[in-house]
Design a protein around this motif. Structure first.
Motif, PDB file in Angstrom:
ATOM      1  N   GLY A  15       0.785  -1.226   0.000  1.00 62.37           N
ATOM      2  CA  GLY A  15       0.000   0.000   0.000  1.00 62.37           C
ATOM      3  C   GLY A  15       0.819   1.279   0.000  1.00 62.37           C
ATOM      4  O   GLY A  15       0.264   2.367   0.110  1.00 62.37           O
ATOM      5  N   GLY A  16       2.128   1.172  -0.126  1.00 59.18           N
ATOM      6  CA  GLY A  16       2.972   2.363  -0.128  1.00 59.18           C
ATOM      7  C   GLY A  16       3.686   2.565  -1.450  1.00 59.18           C
ATOM      8  O   GLY A  16       3.775   1.657  -2.275  1.00 59.18           O
ATOM      9  N   ARG A  17       4.158   3.785  -1.639  1.00 55.45           N
ATOM     10  CA  ARG A  17       4.959   4.161  -2.810  1.00 55.45           C
ATOM     11  C   ARG A  17       6.336   4.554  -2.298  1.00 55.45           C
ATOM     12  O   ARG A  17       6.452   5.446  -1.470  1.00 55.45           O
ATOM     13  CB  ARG A  17       4.329   5.352  -3.539  1.00 55.45           C
ATOM     14  N   TYR A  18       7.359   3.875  -2.814  1.00 53.53           N
ATOM     15  CA  TYR A  18       8.715   4.099  -2.347  1.00 53.53           C
ATOM     16  C   TYR A  18       9.629   4.429  -3.522  1.00 53.53           C
ATOM     17  O   TYR A  18      10.031   3.533  -4.257  1.00 53.53           O
ATOM     18  CB  TYR A  18       9.247   2.851  -1.628  1.00 53.53           C
ATOM     19  N   PRO A  19       9.953   5.727  -3.705  1.00 54.14           N
ATOM     20  CA  PRO A  19      10.920   6.076  -4.746  1.00 54.14           C
ATOM     21  C   PRO A  19      12.273   5.449  -4.417  1.00 54.14           C
ATOM     22  O   PRO A  19      12.670   5.389  -3.243  1.00 54.14           O
ATOM     23  CB  PRO A  19      11.005   7.607  -4.675  1.00 54.14           C
ATOM     24  N   LEU A  20      12.956   4.971  -5.441  1.00 51.86           N
ATOM     25  CA  LEU A  20      14.270   4.365  -5.276  1.00 51.86           C
ATOM     26  C   LEU A  20      15.306   5.283  -5.898  1.00 51.86           C
ATOM     27  O   LEU A  20      15.281   5.531  -7.100  1.00 51.86           O
ATOM     28  CB  LEU A  20      14.314   2.990  -5.953  1.00 51.86           C
ATOM     29  N   VAL A  56      19.554  -5.677   1.001  1.00 52.52           N
ATOM     30  CA  VAL A  56      20.516  -4.625   1.364  1.00 52.52           C
ATOM     31  C   VAL A  56      20.428  -3.461   0.386  1.00 52.52           C
ATOM     32  O   VAL A  56      20.336  -2.290   0.780  1.00 52.52           O
ATOM     33  CB  VAL A  56      21.953  -5.193   1.394  1.00 52.52           C
ATOM     34  N   ILE A  57      20.454  -3.775  -0.896  1.00 54.84           N
ATOM     35  CA  ILE A  57      20.442  -2.729  -1.923  1.00 54.84           C
ATOM     36  C   ILE A  57      19.115  -1.986  -1.921  1.00 54.84           C
ATOM     37  O   ILE A  57      19.082  -0.754  -1.961  1.00 54.84           O
ATOM     38  CB  ILE A  57      20.749  -3.338  -3.312  1.00 54.84           C
ATOM     39  N   LEU A  58      18.018  -2.724  -1.844  1.00 54.73           N
ATOM     40  CA  LEU A  58      16.701  -2.093  -1.847  1.00 54.73           C
ATOM     41  C   LEU A  58      16.515  -1.194  -0.626  1.00 54.73           C
ATOM     42  O   LEU A  58      15.984  -0.090  -0.736  1.00 54.73           O
ATOM     43  CB  LEU A  58      15.612  -3.167  -1.910  1.00 54.73           C
ATOM     44  N   THR A  59      16.978  -1.632   0.515  1.00 60.10           N
ATOM     45  CA  THR A  59      16.878  -0.813   1.725  1.00 60.10           C
ATOM     46  C   THR A  59      17.621   0.508   1.542  1.00 60.10           C
ATOM     47  O   THR A  59      17.091   1.575   1.870  1.00 60.10           O
ATOM     48  CB  THR A  59      17.440  -1.574   2.944  1.00 60.10           C
ATOM     49  N   ALA A  60      18.826   0.454   1.006  1.00 61.96           N
ATOM     50  CA  ALA A  60      19.613   1.677   0.788  1.00 61.96           C
ATOM     51  C   ALA A  60      18.934   2.598  -0.214  1.00 61.96           C
ATOM     52  O   ALA A  60      18.885   3.817  -0.005  1.00 61.96           O
ATOM     53  CB  ALA A  60      21.020   1.311   0.316  1.00 61.96           C
ATOM     54  N   LEU A  61      18.387   2.031  -1.290  1.00 67.64           N
ATOM     55  CA  LEU A  61      17.723   2.850  -2.309  1.00 67.64           C
ATOM     56  C   LEU A  61      16.442   3.471  -1.769  1.00 67.64           C
ATOM     57  O   LEU A  61      16.114   4.625  -2.091  1.00 67.64           O
ATOM     58  CB  LEU A  61      17.418   2.009  -3.548  1.00 67.64           C
ATOM     59  N   MET A  62      15.703   2.709  -0.963  1.00 66.43           N
ATOM     60  CA  MET A  62      14.462   3.234  -0.369  1.00 66.43           C
ATOM     61  C   MET A  62      14.773   4.355   0.616  1.00 66.43           C
ATOM     62  O   MET A  62      14.098   5.381   0.636  1.00 66.43           O
ATOM     63  CB  MET A  62      13.698   2.107   0.330  1.00 66.43           C
ATOM     64  N   ARG A  63      15.811   4.159   1.423  1.00 69.66           N
ATOM     65  CA  ARG A  63      16.199   5.185   2.388  1.00 69.66           C
ATOM     66  C   ARG A  63      16.615   6.465   1.650  1.00 69.66           C
ATOM     67  O   ARG A  63      16.221   7.566   2.038  1.00 69.66           O
ATOM     68  CB  ARG A  63      17.341   4.662   3.265  1.00 69.66           C
ATOM     69  N   ALA A  64      17.401   6.313   0.580  1.00 69.17           N
ATOM     70  CA  ALA A  64      17.822   7.478  -0.208  1.00 69.17           C
ATOM     71  C   ALA A  64      16.631   8.144  -0.892  1.00 69.17           C
ATOM     72  O   ALA A  64      16.661   9.349  -1.146  1.00 69.17           O
ATOM     73  CB  ALA A  64      18.866   7.064  -1.242  1.00 69.17           C
ATOM     74  N   SER A  68      11.893   6.446   5.844  1.00 67.74           N
ATOM     75  CA  SER A  68      12.647   6.616   7.082  1.00 67.74           C
ATOM     76  C   SER A  68      13.137   5.292   7.672  1.00 67.74           C
ATOM     77  O   SER A  68      14.267   5.214   8.131  1.00 67.74           O
ATOM     78  CB  SER A  68      11.822   7.377   8.113  1.00 67.74           C
ATOM     79  N   GLU A  69      12.330   4.279   7.690  1.00 64.11           N
ATOM     80  CA  GLU A  69      12.742   2.984   8.234  1.00 64.11           C
ATOM     81  C   GLU A  69      12.244   1.862   7.321  1.00 64.11           C
ATOM     82  O   GLU A  69      11.377   1.081   7.711  1.00 64.11           O
ATOM     83  CB  GLU A  69      12.213   2.800   9.655  1.00 64.11           C
ATOM     84  N   PRO A  70      12.801   1.760   6.120  1.00 61.99           N
ATOM     85  CA  PRO A  70      12.305   0.749   5.187  1.00 61.99           C
ATOM     86  C   PRO A  70      12.634  -0.665   5.667  1.00 61.99           C
ATOM     87  O   PRO A  70      13.682  -0.900   6.261  1.00 61.99           O
ATOM     88  CB  PRO A  70      13.037   1.075   3.887  1.00 61.99           C
ATOM     89  N   ASP A  71      11.719  -1.579   5.422  1.00 60.44           N
ATOM     90  CA  ASP A  71      11.927  -2.980   5.779  1.00 60.44           C
ATOM     91  C   ASP A  71      11.448  -3.872   4.628  1.00 60.44           C
ATOM     92  O   ASP A  71      10.422  -4.543   4.737  1.00 60.44           O
ATOM     93  CB  ASP A  71      11.186  -3.320   7.071  1.00 60.44           C
ATOM     94  N   PRO A  72      12.195  -3.869   3.527  1.00 61.38           N
ATOM     95  CA  PRO A  72      11.746  -4.667   2.388  1.00 61.38           C
ATOM     96  C   PRO A  72      11.720  -6.160   2.674  1.00 61.38           C
ATOM     97  O   PRO A  72      10.993  -6.899   2.008  1.00 61.38           O
ATOM     98  CB  PRO A  72      12.744  -4.327   1.279  1.00 61.38           C
ATOM     99  N   ALA A  73      12.451  -6.622   3.679  1.00 60.97           N
ATOM    100  CA  ALA A  73      12.442  -8.045   4.015  1.00 60.97           C
ATOM    101  C   ALA A  73      11.060  -8.490   4.490  1.00 60.97           C
ATOM    102  O   ALA A  73      10.703  -9.663   4.347  1.00 60.97           O
ATOM    103  CB  ALA A  73      13.486  -8.350   5.085  1.00 60.97           C
ATOM    104  N   ALA A  74      10.274  -7.576   5.026  1.00 59.87           N
ATOM    105  CA  ALA A  74       8.942  -7.904   5.520  1.00 59.87           C
ATOM    106  C   ALA A  74       7.861  -7.720   4.454  1.00 59.87           C
ATOM    107  O   ALA A  74       6.696  -8.021   4.701  1.00 59.87           O
ATOM    108  CB  ALA A  74       8.619  -7.043   6.736  1.00 59.87           C
TER     109      ALA A  74
END
Length: 95
Positions: A15-20, A56-64, A68-74
């Motif tokens: 349900g969210g939009r996350y620019p990478l 790891v890569i997706l978390t860094a791209l989402m944070r950038a 604020s606290e991305p958790d792509p593993a979940a």
């Protein structure tokens, strides 16, 4: 810096939009988390990334991109689509 940049790819998940976005900070985070010996090692690592690499890569791209606290593993993510979005983020930063 001049020239037009491509729009950042957007991950749609849970349900969210996350620019990478690929930034120097994201690259440093990726390099450290993957224990790479410099950025020259990144392309080889990306030819056959494991699930942990993608997280790891997706978390860094989402944070950038502003998360604020991305958790792509979940998140319920398609690995192929995720890899494509990561590739798109790298490509967008090169333009």
């Amino acid at each position: 810096m001049t020239g037009s940049k491509r729009a950042a790819p957007v991950l749609l998940a849970d349900g969210g939009r996350y620019p990478l976005r690929l930034t120097l900070g994201a690259l440093a985070e990726i390099e450290t988390a993957l224990a790479l010996d410099g950025l020259k090692a990144l392309p080889a690592r990306l030819t056959e990334p494991g699930a942990g690499d993608l997280i790891v890569i997706l978390t860094a791209l989402m944070r950038a991109g502003g998360a604020s606290e991305p958790d792509p593993a979940a998140m319920a993510l398609d690995p192929g689509e995720t890899a494509r979005l990561i590739a798109d983020a790298f490509e967008a930063s090169a333009r």
